[in-house]
Design a protein around this motif. Structure first.
Motif, PDB file in Angstrom:
ATOM      1  N   PRO A  28     -42.639  20.136 -27.061  1.00  0.00           N
ATOM      2  CA  PRO A  28     -42.560  20.453 -28.488  1.00  0.00           C
ATOM      3  C   PRO A  28     -41.456  21.455 -28.789  1.00  0.00           C
ATOM      4  N   ALA A  29     -41.013  21.453 -30.044  1.00  0.00           N
ATOM      5  CA  ALA A  29     -39.976  22.402 -30.452  1.00  0.00           C
ATOM      6  C   ALA A  29     -40.510  23.831 -30.507  1.00  0.00           C
ATOM      7  N   CYS A  30     -41.759  24.006 -30.922  1.00  0.00           N
ATOM      8  CA  CYS A  30     -42.362  25.340 -31.091  1.00  0.00           C
ATOM      9  C   CYS A  30     -41.515  26.163 -32.054  1.00  0.00           C
ATOM     10  N   GLY A  31     -41.355  27.451 -31.808  1.00  0.00           N
ATOM     11  CA  GLY A  31     -40.606  28.310 -32.719  1.00  0.00           C
ATOM     12  C   GLY A  31     -41.484  28.851 -33.835  1.00  0.00           C
ATOM     13  N   ARG A 213     -51.428  26.229 -34.555  1.00  0.00           N
ATOM     14  CA  ARG A 213     -49.982  26.018 -34.551  1.00  0.00           C
ATOM     15  C   ARG A 213     -49.611  24.568 -34.237  1.00  0.00           C
ATOM     16  N   MET A 214     -50.511  23.816 -33.651  1.00  0.00           N
ATOM     17  CA  MET A 214     -50.225  22.413 -33.351  1.00  0.00           C
ATOM     18  C   MET A 214     -50.402  21.531 -34.580  1.00  0.00           C
ATOM     19  N   GLY A 215     -51.406  21.816 -35.393  1.00  0.00           N
ATOM     20  CA  GLY A 215     -51.627  20.981 -36.566  1.00  0.00           C
ATOM     21  C   GLY A 215     -52.674  21.552 -37.496  1.00  0.00           C
ATOM     22  N   ALA A 254     -45.642  23.419 -35.896  1.00  0.00           N
ATOM     23  CA  ALA A 254     -44.533  23.755 -34.997  1.00  0.00           C
ATOM     24  C   ALA A 254     -44.762  23.328 -33.551  1.00  0.00           C
ATOM     25  N   ASP A 255     -45.996  23.426 -33.059  1.00  0.00           N
ATOM     26  CA  ASP A 255     -46.275  23.087 -31.662  1.00  0.00           C
ATOM     27  C   ASP A 255     -46.728  21.637 -31.500  1.00  0.00           C
ATOM     28  N   SER A 256     -46.412  20.788 -32.461  1.00  0.00           N
ATOM     29  CA  SER A 256     -46.899  19.411 -32.419  1.00  0.00           C
ATOM     30  C   SER A 256     -46.282  18.608 -31.278  1.00  0.00           C
ATOM     31  N   GLN A 257     -47.027  17.611 -30.828  1.00  0.00           N
ATOM     32  CA  GLN A 257     -46.547  16.695 -29.807  1.00  0.00           C
ATOM     33  C   GLN A 257     -45.405  15.843 -30.359  1.00  0.00           C
ATOM     34  N   PRO A 258     -44.569  15.258 -29.510  1.00  0.00           N
ATOM     35  CA  PRO A 258     -43.428  14.470 -29.992  1.00  0.00           C
ATOM     36  C   PRO A 258     -43.791  13.063 -30.474  1.00  0.00           C
ATOM     37  N   THR A 259     -44.926  12.518 -30.045  1.00  0.00           N
ATOM     38  CA  THR A 259     -45.300  11.162 -30.437  1.00  0.00           C
ATOM     39  C   THR A 259     -46.760  11.106 -30.840  1.00  0.00           C
ATOM     40  N   GLY A 260     -47.120  10.067 -31.609  1.00  0.00           N
ATOM     41  CA  GLY A 260     -48.507   9.882 -32.018  1.00  0.00           C
ATOM     42  C   GLY A 260     -48.765   8.443 -32.410  1.00  0.00           C
ATOM     43  N   GLY A 261     -50.023   8.018 -32.298  1.00  0.00           N
ATOM     44  CA  GLY A 261     -50.366   6.636 -32.591  1.00  0.00           C
ATOM     45  C   GLY A 261     -51.097   6.426 -33.894  1.00  0.00           C
TER      46      GLY A 261
END
Length: 323
Positions: A28-31, A213-215, A254-261
């Motif tokens: 993840p990009a984070c920040g 921070r992930m969602g 910001a801490d989200s995963q790069p892909t999702g279904g």
């Protein structure tokens, strides 16, 4: 020299503008969640916009400085005191060696930022100092700050009587409840019922306590999918509005995963991410559609403002150095 954490607050981490260029590897990009406030804090000190700084959540830390420096607080409204003196936000403040800064609860908003002149000196992992808590990398040993931690920085001595009371324009300061969160349309439009689209843009949603921070998990109207068939994974990013099987949307942060279904109802525009980041569990929000051209125009305006702020700060600091 360094600063010592005397109280870490609820969640205080080292962040910057993010770890970019590694999402294809699952990183993840984070920040900073509120990237606008973080960039302003650094620009006010004539730092690079990507310089490492502290992000605190809901309640700030207490810090003791062991060398002279200059700080700037931005983001959510917080009660801050340097020894027994109040500290304003969005203004450079001289700190002397031995002084303690106490940051209280965030009264308006959710997150605050503390930048130091010259930035914090921490290791960079994959070209970034941002803390990724789930993987335990970046920042200060990949974790939130705790009592007794010491963070290094380069001293920057200035006279405490020096006049540096200047402020950025107030027109870009957030007001989390002043207007809807604007989202771009999605290619998954046909996945959702007409009633669901009406609910999305006409009813309020709440931010659930499980948000982080992930969602942001949302409460409120249940979004109905026409087709429950599993989908191929697709790319997602900060601001993507996903709808899982329970019908309650999730806004990736910001801490989200790069892909999702999960199917996607829309994408929060970049200029509204900072306001979204200042919302906390229990707050309500509304969505509003926006066209791509309008979203790009808003982003250009914001970037032009930051460029003007950078130039003004650099000139101001030249005057300060030669004062």
């Amino acid at each position: 020299m360094s600063l010592t954490i005397e109280d870490g607050g609820i969640l205080t981490t080292v962040q910057d503008t993010g770890r970019h260029g590694f999402r294809h590897l699952g990183i993840p990009a984070c920040g900073a969640m509120d990237s606008l406030a973080a960039r302003i804090a650094n620009l006010m000190l004539a730092n690079e916009a990507s310089s490492p700084l502290l992000e605190y959540t809901l309640t700030g830390p207490t810090l003791r400085f062991h060398a002279d420096t200059v700080i700037c607080l931005t983001g959510g409204t917080v009660t801050a005191r340097l020894e027994d003196q109040p500290v304003p936000c969005y203004q450079p403040v001289v700190v002397q060696a031995g002084q303690a800064l106490k940051l209280g609860p965030v009264r308006q908003g959710c997150r605050g930022y503390l930048a130091l002149k010259g930035g914090l000196h921490v290791d960079h992992i994959m070209r970034s100092a941002s803390t990724y808590l789930r993987a335990g990398i970046g920042g200060f040993h990949g974790r939130s700050l705790a009592t007794g931690d010491n963070l290094p920085y380069i001293p920057y001595p200035l006279s405490p009587t020096l006049d540096i009371d200047w402020f950025p324009s107030q027109d870009l300061m957030y007001d989390a409840t002043s207007r809807p969160v604007r989202i771009l349309p999605t290619t998954d439009h046909e996945q959702f019922s007409d009633d669901s689209w009406h609910a999305l843009f006409n009813q309020p949603f709440g931010i659930d306590n499980a948000s982080d921070r992930m969602g942001y998990r949302l409460t409120g109207p249940t979004i109905t999918r026409k087709d429950q068939t599993e989908r191929l994974t697709q790319g997602v990013t900060i601001g993507t509005v996903q709808v899982p099987h329970d019908g309650h949307p999730i806004i990736l942060m910001a801490d989200s995963q790069p892909t999702g279904g999960y199917p996607v109802m829309g994408q929060v525009i970049r200029v509204d991410i900072p306001r979204l980041a200042q919302m906390k569990p229990g707050d309500n929000l509304r969505f509003e559609p926006i066209e791509l051209n309008d979203a790009q125009s808003l982003l250009r305006t914001q970037e032009q403002y930051l460029q003007r702020l950078r130039i003004a700060a650099e000139y101001k600091w030249k005057d300060i150095v030669h004062a």
